[in-house]
Design a protein around this motif. Structure first.
Motif, PDB file in Angstrom:
ATOM      1  N   ARG A  41       0.851  -1.194   0.000  1.00 14.36           N
ATOM      2  CA  ARG A  41       0.000   0.000   0.000  1.00 14.36           C
ATOM      3  C   ARG A  41       0.883   1.239   0.000  1.00 14.36           C
ATOM      4  O   ARG A  41       1.850   1.323   0.744  1.00 14.36           O
ATOM      5  CB  ARG A  41      -0.909   0.014   1.220  1.00 14.36           C
ATOM      6  CG  ARG A  41      -1.737   1.290   1.325  1.00 14.36           C
ATOM      7  CD  ARG A  41      -2.801   1.191   2.371  1.00 14.36           C
ATOM      8  NE  ARG A  41      -4.007   0.657   1.711  1.00 14.36           N
ATOM      9  CZ  ARG A  41      -5.214   0.687   2.223  1.00 14.36           C
ATOM     10  NH1 ARG A  41      -5.406   1.171   3.438  1.00 14.36           N
ATOM     11  NH2 ARG A  41      -6.239   0.204   1.564  1.00 14.36           N
ATOM     12  N   ARG A  42       0.518   2.180  -0.866  1.00 16.51           N
ATOM     13  CA  ARG A  42       1.210   3.474  -0.922  1.00 16.51           C
ATOM     14  C   ARG A  42       0.194   4.575  -0.637  1.00 16.51           C
ATOM     15  O   ARG A  42      -0.963   4.476  -1.026  1.00 16.51           O
ATOM     16  CB  ARG A  42       1.808   3.722  -2.306  1.00 16.51           C
ATOM     17  CG  ARG A  42       2.910   2.767  -2.676  1.00 16.51           C
ATOM     18  CD  ARG A  42       3.433   3.038  -4.069  1.00 16.51           C
ATOM     19  NE  ARG A  42       2.501   2.493  -5.063  1.00 16.51           N
ATOM     20  CZ  ARG A  42       2.475   2.843  -6.344  1.00 16.51           C
ATOM     21  NH1 ARG A  42       3.302   3.758  -6.794  1.00 16.51           N
ATOM     22  NH2 ARG A  42       1.610   2.299  -7.181  1.00 16.51           N
ATOM     23  N   VAL A  43       0.655   5.629   0.013  1.00 15.71           N
ATOM     24  CA  VAL A  43      -0.180   6.790   0.267  1.00 15.71           C
ATOM     25  C   VAL A  43       0.577   8.011  -0.241  1.00 15.71           C
ATOM     26  O   VAL A  43       1.745   8.210   0.109  1.00 15.71           O
ATOM     27  CB  VAL A  43      -0.500   6.945   1.777  1.00 15.71           C
ATOM     28  CG1 VAL A  43      -1.350   8.184   2.022  1.00 15.71           C
ATOM     29  CG2 VAL A  43      -1.196   5.691   2.303  1.00 15.71           C
ATOM     30  N   TYR A  44      -0.090   8.802  -1.079  1.00 15.33           N
ATOM     31  CA  TYR A  44       0.527   9.981  -1.673  1.00 15.33           C
ATOM     32  C   TYR A  44      -0.269  11.236  -1.343  1.00 15.33           C
ATOM     33  O   TYR A  44      -1.497  11.181  -1.202  1.00 15.33           O
ATOM     34  CB  TYR A  44       0.564   9.873  -3.198  1.00 15.33           C
ATOM     35  CG  TYR A  44       1.537   8.881  -3.762  1.00 15.33           C
ATOM     36  CD1 TYR A  44       2.836   8.784  -3.289  1.00 15.33           C
ATOM     37  CD2 TYR A  44       1.163   8.050  -4.803  1.00 15.33           C
ATOM     38  CE1 TYR A  44       3.730   7.882  -3.837  1.00 15.33           C
ATOM     39  CE2 TYR A  44       2.054   7.147  -5.366  1.00 15.33           C
ATOM     40  CZ  TYR A  44       3.338   7.074  -4.870  1.00 15.33           C
ATOM     41  OH  TYR A  44       4.214   6.190  -5.423  1.00 15.33           O
ATOM     42  N   GLY A  61      -6.211  19.146 -12.604  1.00 20.38           N
ATOM     43  CA  GLY A  61      -7.485  18.573 -12.177  1.00 20.38           C
ATOM     44  C   GLY A  61      -7.300  17.440 -11.185  1.00 20.38           C
ATOM     45  O   GLY A  61      -8.012  17.352 -10.176  1.00 20.38           O
ATOM     46  N   VAL A  62      -6.345  16.550 -11.456  1.00 20.03           N
ATOM     47  CA  VAL A  62      -6.054  15.452 -10.520  1.00 20.03           C
ATOM     48  C   VAL A  62      -5.551  16.019  -9.199  1.00 20.03           C
ATOM     49  O   VAL A  62      -5.987  15.597  -8.114  1.00 20.03           O
ATOM     50  CB  VAL A  62      -5.021  14.471 -11.128  1.00 20.03           C
ATOM     51  CG1 VAL A  62      -4.524  13.489 -10.078  1.00 20.03           C
ATOM     52  CG2 VAL A  62      -5.619  13.737 -12.316  1.00 20.03           C
ATOM     53  N   ARG A  63      -4.658  16.980  -9.283  1.00 23.26           N
ATOM     54  CA  ARG A  63      -4.102  17.587  -8.067  1.00 23.26           C
ATOM     55  C   ARG A  63      -5.222  18.177  -7.197  1.00 23.26           C
ATOM     56  O   ARG A  63      -5.277  17.934  -5.992  1.00 23.26           O
ATOM     57  CB  ARG A  63      -3.092  18.667  -8.453  1.00 23.26           C
ATOM     58  CG  ARG A  63      -2.402  19.317  -7.283  1.00 23.26           C
ATOM     59  CD  ARG A  63      -1.340  20.326  -7.780  1.00 23.26           C
ATOM     60  NE  ARG A  63      -0.810  21.049  -6.663  1.00 23.26           N
ATOM     61  CZ  ARG A  63      -1.398  22.116  -6.108  1.00 23.26           C
ATOM     62  NH1 ARG A  63      -2.548  22.565  -6.575  1.00 23.26           N
ATOM     63  NH2 ARG A  63      -0.843  22.715  -5.083  1.00 23.26           N
ATOM     64  N   GLN A 116       3.676   6.717 -15.837  1.00 29.54           N
ATOM     65  CA  GLN A 116       2.570   6.170 -16.620  1.00 29.54           C
ATOM     66  C   GLN A 116       2.725   6.594 -18.080  1.00 29.54           C
ATOM     67  O   GLN A 116       2.671   7.775 -18.401  1.00 29.54           O
ATOM     68  CB  GLN A 116       1.232   6.643 -16.056  1.00 29.54           C
ATOM     69  CG  GLN A 116       1.062   6.367 -14.577  1.00 29.54           C
ATOM     70  CD  GLN A 116       1.131   4.890 -14.260  1.00 29.54           C
ATOM     71  OE1 GLN A 116       0.388   4.092 -14.795  1.00 29.54           O
ATOM     72  NE2 GLN A 116       2.041   4.524 -13.376  1.00 29.54           N
ATOM     73  N   VAL A 117       2.910   5.620 -18.966  1.00 29.58           N
ATOM     74  CA  VAL A 117       3.302   5.911 -20.347  1.00 29.58           C
ATOM     75  C   VAL A 117       2.360   6.881 -21.049  1.00 29.58           C
ATOM     76  O   VAL A 117       2.811   7.820 -21.694  1.00 29.58           O
ATOM     77  CB  VAL A 117       3.493   4.620 -21.162  1.00 29.58           C
ATOM     78  CG1 VAL A 117       2.190   3.906 -21.406  1.00 29.58           C
ATOM     79  CG2 VAL A 117       4.189   4.917 -22.474  1.00 29.58           C
ATOM     80  N   GLU A 118       1.079   6.697 -20.945  1.00 28.61           N
ATOM     81  CA  GLU A 118       0.172   7.608 -21.637  1.00 28.61           C
ATOM     82  C   GLU A 118       0.185   8.994 -21.006  1.00 28.61           C
ATOM     83  O   GLU A 118       0.024   9.996 -21.695  1.00 28.61           O
ATOM     84  CB  GLU A 118      -1.246   7.039 -21.659  1.00 28.61           C
ATOM     85  CG  GLU A 118      -1.368   5.837 -22.570  1.00 28.61           C
ATOM     86  CD  GLU A 118      -2.748   5.237 -22.578  1.00 28.61           C
ATOM     87  OE1 GLU A 118      -3.509   5.415 -21.607  1.00 28.61           O
ATOM     88  OE2 GLU A 118      -3.084   4.566 -23.571  1.00 28.61           O
ATOM     89  N   HIS A 119       0.406   9.060 -19.715  1.00 30.64           N
ATOM     90  CA  HIS A 119       0.463  10.351 -19.031  1.00 30.64           C
ATOM     91  C   HIS A 119       1.716  11.128 -19.445  1.00 30.64           C
ATOM     92  O   HIS A 119       1.681  12.346 -19.572  1.00 30.64           O
ATOM     93  CB  HIS A 119       0.446  10.143 -17.517  1.00 30.64           C
ATOM     94  CG  HIS A 119      -0.798   9.475 -17.026  1.00 30.64           C
ATOM     95  ND1 HIS A 119      -1.039   8.136 -17.209  1.00 30.64           N
ATOM     96  CD2 HIS A 119      -1.869   9.960 -16.366  1.00 30.64           C
ATOM     97  CE1 HIS A 119      -2.209   7.826 -16.684  1.00 30.64           C
ATOM     98  NE2 HIS A 119      -2.742   8.914 -16.170  1.00 30.64           N
ATOM     99  N   SER A 163       3.198  13.813  -9.495  1.00 31.24           N
ATOM    100  CA  SER A 163       4.575  13.501  -9.910  1.00 31.24           C
ATOM    101  C   SER A 163       4.707  12.046 -10.308  1.00 31.24           C
ATOM    102  O   SER A 163       5.372  11.716 -11.303  1.00 31.24           O
ATOM    103  CB  SER A 163       5.558  13.816  -8.779  1.00 31.24           C
ATOM    104  OG  SER A 163       5.626  15.193  -8.559  1.00 31.24           O
ATOM    105  N   TYR A 164       4.079  11.168  -9.545  1.00 36.51           N
ATOM    106  CA  TYR A 164       4.093   9.733  -9.858  1.00 36.51           C
ATOM    107  C   TYR A 164       3.465   9.474 -11.228  1.00 36.51           C
ATOM    108  O   TYR A 164       4.039   8.784 -12.074  1.00 36.51           O
ATOM    109  CB  TYR A 164       3.359   8.965  -8.751  1.00 36.51           C
ATOM    110  CG  TYR A 164       2.890   7.590  -9.148  1.00 36.51           C
ATOM    111  CD1 TYR A 164       3.791   6.544  -9.276  1.00 36.51           C
ATOM    112  CD2 TYR A 164       1.540   7.339  -9.399  1.00 36.51           C
ATOM    113  CE1 TYR A 164       3.361   5.272  -9.648  1.00 36.51           C
ATOM    114  CE2 TYR A 164       1.101   6.081  -9.767  1.00 36.51           C
ATOM    115  CZ  TYR A 164       2.018   5.051  -9.892  1.00 36.51           C
ATOM    116  OH  TYR A 164       1.583   3.799 -10.264  1.00 36.51           O
TER     117      TYR A 164
END
Length: 175
Positions: A115-118, A148-150, A131-134, A125-126
């Motif tokens: 499990r990761r928490v960001y 928007g994600v942020r 992520q290739v498409e990103h 940043s991750y």
């Protein structure tokens, strides 16, 4: 770190085209990369590079962001719908178990949970770096999407949880 080992070599090159000459290996290791190569290329190539009894080891991570995040996941999906416009979608879907169709045997699947928490900034940043498409997003979609994600993560308490399944697929070239 491994310089003292005569039988340890790292090749940083294009797996599909690099000229290995007559060299053969005990291990071909993929850290979340082989899935980008069509199986009709990657499996025969790996097989040809292995000595008899050699192992193809393929790591990859499957991440569940839906289950641990609920409404935040839905909000991020809205951001994808609004701003995620890539020129080329990733369309290579490697089926690891198909290695046996290319001469490999002793196929095994092992996995570990993590499990990761960001924070919002860490998550953006991750995504932007891994992520290739990103990575290939072009402006103005890139800025709008990541912002928007942020904001979605910030609005949800500046915390997003990623539940990972870290998969290891093993296949052996027959002796």
């Amino acid at each position: 770190r491994f310089g003292a080992y005569d039988n340890f070599h790292i090749v940083n090159g294009d797996f599909e085209t690099y000229d290995f000459g007559a060299r053969r290996f005990d291990l071909v290791f993929s850290g979340a990369t082989i899935q980008w190569i069509p199986e009709k290329i990657c499996f025969p190539r790996a097989y040809s590079l292995l000595r008899p009894g050699g192992v193809l080891a393929m790591f990859m991570t499957r991440t569940d962001t839906r289950t641990p995040n609920g409404a935040l996941y839905d909000r991020i999906e809205e951001v994808y719908d609004q701003h995620f416009r890539v020129e080329r979608r990733y369309d290579c879907h490697l089926r690891y178990e198909n290695a046996v169709n290319y001469g490999f045997e002793d196929f095994h699947y092992l996995y570990w949970k993590h499990r990761r928490v960001y924070t919002a900034d860490e998550y953006v940043s991750y995504l932007a770096a891994t992520q290739v498409e990103h990575i290939t997003l072009k402006e103005p979609y890139r800025s709008r999407f990541f912002e928007g994600v942020r904001h979605a993560v910030l609005d949800a308490g500046n915390r997003i949880v990623l539940d990972d399944t870290i998969a290891l697929y093993l296949a052996r070239r027959p002796c």
